[in-house]
Structures are given as C-alpha cells and as structure tokens.
Scaffold this active site. Sequence first.
Site, PDB file in Angstrom:
ATOM      1  N   LYS A  14     -73.091  90.510  12.453  1.00  0.00           N
ATOM      2  CA  LYS A  14     -73.087  89.383  13.386  1.00  0.00           C
ATOM      3  C   LYS A  14     -71.701  88.747  13.573  1.00  0.00           C
ATOM      4  O   LYS A  14     -71.366  88.280  14.649  1.00  0.00           O
ATOM      5  CB  LYS A  14     -74.064  88.289  12.904  1.00  0.00           C
ATOM      6  CG  LYS A  14     -75.529  88.686  12.905  1.00  0.00           C
ATOM      7  CD  LYS A  14     -76.139  88.439  14.242  1.00  0.00           C
ATOM      8  CE  LYS A  14     -77.660  88.540  14.306  1.00  0.00           C
ATOM      9  NZ  LYS A  14     -78.357  89.479  13.459  1.00  0.00           N
ATOM     10  N   GLU A  36     -77.946  80.128  20.189  1.00  0.00           N
ATOM     11  CA  GLU A  36     -79.336  80.182  19.781  1.00  0.00           C
ATOM     12  C   GLU A  36     -79.395  80.933  18.465  1.00  0.00           C
ATOM     13  O   GLU A  36     -78.540  81.780  18.200  1.00  0.00           O
ATOM     14  CB  GLU A  36     -80.158  80.947  20.836  1.00  0.00           C
ATOM     15  CG  GLU A  36     -80.174  82.492  20.708  1.00  0.00           C
ATOM     16  CD  GLU A  36     -78.821  83.181  20.910  1.00  0.00           C
ATOM     17  OE1 GLU A  36     -77.900  82.536  21.423  1.00  0.00           O
ATOM     18  OE2 GLU A  36     -78.701  84.364  20.527  1.00  0.00           O
ATOM     19  N   SER A  67     -76.792  97.358   8.613  1.00  0.00           N
ATOM     20  CA  SER A  67     -76.288  96.232   9.412  1.00  0.00           C
ATOM     21  C   SER A  67     -76.021  94.980   8.590  1.00  0.00           C
ATOM     22  O   SER A  67     -75.206  94.144   8.982  1.00  0.00           O
ATOM     23  CB  SER A  67     -77.262  95.924  10.547  1.00  0.00           C
ATOM     24  OG  SER A  67     -78.571  95.717  10.037  1.00  0.00           O
TER      25      SER A  67
HETATM   26  C1  LIG Z   1     -79.640  90.043  13.549  1.00  0.00           C
HETATM   27  C2  LIG Z   1     -79.701  91.249  12.727  1.00  0.00           C
HETATM   28  C3  LIG Z   1     -80.208  92.458  13.241  1.00  0.00           C
HETATM   29  C4  LIG Z   1     -80.807  92.594  14.612  1.00  0.00           C
HETATM   30  O1  LIG Z   1     -79.948  92.365  15.686  1.00  0.00           O
HETATM   31  P1  LIG Z   1     -79.323  93.499  16.579  1.00  0.00           P
HETATM   32  O2  LIG Z   1     -78.717  92.741  17.712  1.00  0.00           O
HETATM   33  O3  LIG Z   1     -80.420  94.411  17.021  1.00  0.00           O
HETATM   34  O4  LIG Z   1     -78.320  94.207  15.770  1.00  0.00           O
HETATM   35  C5  LIG Z   1     -80.179  93.581  12.429  1.00  0.00           C
HETATM   36  N1  LIG Z   1     -79.703  93.526  11.169  1.00  0.00           N
HETATM   37  C6  LIG Z   1     -79.222  92.385  10.640  1.00  0.00           C
HETATM   38  C7  LIG Z   1     -78.732  92.389   9.233  1.00  0.00           C
HETATM   39  C8  LIG Z   1     -79.205  91.214  11.397  1.00  0.00           C
HETATM   40  O5  LIG Z   1     -78.715  90.087  10.855  1.00  0.00           O
END
Ligand SMILES: *Cc1c(COP(=O)(O)O)cnc(C)c1O
Length: 420
Positions: A94, A116, A385
């Site tokens: 993020k 948001e 992620s």
């Molecule tokens: C917010 C988040 C996501 C989902 O958001 P995308 O826009 O689809 O990447 C996935 N993994 C983590 C760790 C997140 O914080």
Amino acid sequence: MPTAVNASASENGYYGDYGGSFIPEILVPAFEEISKHFEEIRHDETFWQQYCALLTDYSGRPTPLTYAGRLTEHYGRAKIYIKREDLNHTGAHKLNNALGQALLAKRMGKTRIIAETGAGQHGVATATVAAKLGLSATIYMGREDMERQYSNVFWMRRLGAEVVAVDYGSQTLKDAINETLRDWVSSFETTHYVLGTASGAHPFPAMVAFFQSIIGIEAKEQIMRAVGRLPNKVYACVGGGSNALGVFQAFYPHDEVQLVGVEAGGQGKESGNHATRIAYGEGKMGVAQGYKTLFLQDNDGQMKDTYSIAAGLDYVGVSPILADLSERGRVRFAAATDLEVIDALELVMKMEGLIPALESTHAFAGAFQDIAESSKSDIYIINMSGRGDKDIFNIAEGLQDEEWRSFIHRKNKQFENQAR
Ligand SMILES: *Cc1c(COP(=O)(O)O)cnc(C)c1O
C-alpha cells in the site's frame, strides 16, 4: 534505478469495455488537474527517480525475492519464489501507491490529502506518508470497519491523521468512498484524494497501477538474476487489484508467463458468501463509484454484500484493467476459500518462517492449487502483498486460537480492574 512501465488506457480511460469516468460535474476540474499532472510525471524520469529514491531510503525497497526452499521441497514440483512486499514500511504494498500520490499532491501544490479505507491498511499508509511529507490527512472509514480494525484506527490517529467514522449505509468501504468524495467536492482546491486501489474513475486505475509497477519491475530483474529466465507463473491476490497489477505489468509482453489473480472464495461459490467477481463468473457489468466494471450485484443491480476472511479482499468491484485483461485471456482468475487459506497460512508459517497477511495467503493458496501439475523445471513467483503479524487479531480469529481468546479475556479483566 529501474524505469517505469505504463498501463495503457484509451484516450477516455477505457480498457476494452471497462473503466471510463462517471463523475459529478463539479469534480471535473479536479480530475483534469490530476490527469494533466499524471501525464507529465508518467513520462518524467526525474519524478520516477525521486519516487524510487524515497522508497529506497524510507520504505526499504527493493524488497527481496526469496527462494522458498522448504516449500519447494515439500511439493517436489515447481521452484517457488516469493516477492516480499511484506517488508515495505507499514507492512504491505500500500505504501508504494500512497507515497507516489502524496508526491503528486505536493507537485500540484496541495496541502491536504484524504482517503477512504476499508480494513485500515490504506488509511495507515496514507497517514504515514502525510506525516513524512508534512501534509494534513483525513481518513474516512465505516463505523463497522473501525470496530473490526480498531488497531489501525489507533495508529492513524497516533500518526496525526483525523479519522472520521461513516455512520450511514452498511458503514463499510463503499460508504467511506462516498463520504471521501463528498469531502473532495468542497475541498479539491487544497486537497488530493489518495485512492487506495486500481479502481475508480480514470485516471486512478492507471495511476495506482503505475505506482505499484515497481513490484514487477524489481521481481523480473530479480528472477533473471536468480535463475536466468522468466517464471512460468506469477500469482497475486486480488481485492481491488493494485498489488496484482503491480507485479503483473512487467510480465505483460512475455506471453509465455501465465499471470494468475486469486480472489476471495470465502465460504465457497454455493454459499454466496465470497468476494469472487471474476473466477466464479458472477460479476456483472455495472457503473458505480465513478467507473464501469464487473460488480457483484443482484438482479435489480443492487450491490451485493461481500465476504472474505481477509478484510482487504472484501470488495464488490474489481479494477477495470483486470476485468479487461481477464476478458482478453491475459490474466487467469482463480478463487481460494477461507479453509484453503487457513491451511496455506499454517504451511507457509511452518515451512518458511514467513507470516503472510490473510489477503496475501490467497495468492499462496492459488499457487498450491496448481502446483501438482507443474514440473521440477518450472518457476513460480508468488507476490506476498503484506505481512500478517500486524493482523494478529484477525489471524488468531481465523485460526480459532483458544489460547489467544483466553489471553484477550485476561487483558480485558486487567483493564476493568485498573478502571475501578
Ligand atoms: C489492501 C490489501 C490487499 C488488496 O488490495 P489490492 O488493491 O487488490 O492489492 C491485498 N493484500 C494486502 C496485504 C493488502 O493490505
């Protein structure tokens, strides 16, 4: 320094039939201003270098690509490599987007950013970069979500952001988006709206994808250095689609690399409790929140309630860029259920000493669904992620950990005794 890759939209922001811009008249100047500045920076090597330098010094980039030796041995098939977005500052991808948009806001002369947030991770990233770059920040969050993700509310406020509870509707992400837009209508002269994922009206999908493209640029260089060739498959979880587009983009030109987006299968297709728009074939074309994409909606076009064990995947729409890539067959979609995700999480923790976020664990579960069909000479990249240790409340709940539950009871008693 790596150079940028750009997702290309048509002149008016369409990706095939998806995308576009459905915004109130009053916000047209705000979108024009962003489009103008985004067009400048996306071809401006100096801006990209400044962005990369800040990511390096502040967020710890480049994040490593880790060979998962024990997991690979466990399955005895494809070699598994993990892209470590969990090692970013604030614990997920993020920050890449929040930092990029905050730099853009400063370039546009703005002094305030608004956002948001659903699960709170994007709110924390935005509050963090606001503090770092000296901007004021207001974060809108549904009251229901605030209750579920209170630790993120705590951090946002401690970082100096104002957190506003949204009390109407389902008191979740979509209501927070509406409230952020309402603020922006009367504040855009001084304020930039930092949208958190690759959705919304043009040029937000392209802009968020652009800032996240650093993930795949690095991953491609790293896999070439590690094994001297491209991977067979790249896996990423898909909420709005920003981390998936981030890792996928660098591989677009290489048709031999299969790109797999993994959605939240929740309690399974039949249960109706999931957030799988594409893999279950249930998303229907619609226009909401400023753009056209596949939304989970009922026969009257009302948005359905979505569900996932991972709050960050609990979203009713999907990036128009991904909807188009799916239709064109460039990205394949799969779904992982809560049960598959919990199994995958325990396996990854014990085999690799990694703690993926529940969101990211969907990408692992998706890869594990396929791995029996792979061969030893194959290479998989899984985009991790974010990290899960910051989500201890959710993961402990997901794993139904009894010891944790009794710890919370004891803590609660301790607080009550202190209050007396
Ligand atoms: C917010 C988040 C996501 C989902 O958001 P995308 O826009 O689809 O990447 C996935 N993994 C983590 C760790 C997140 O914080």
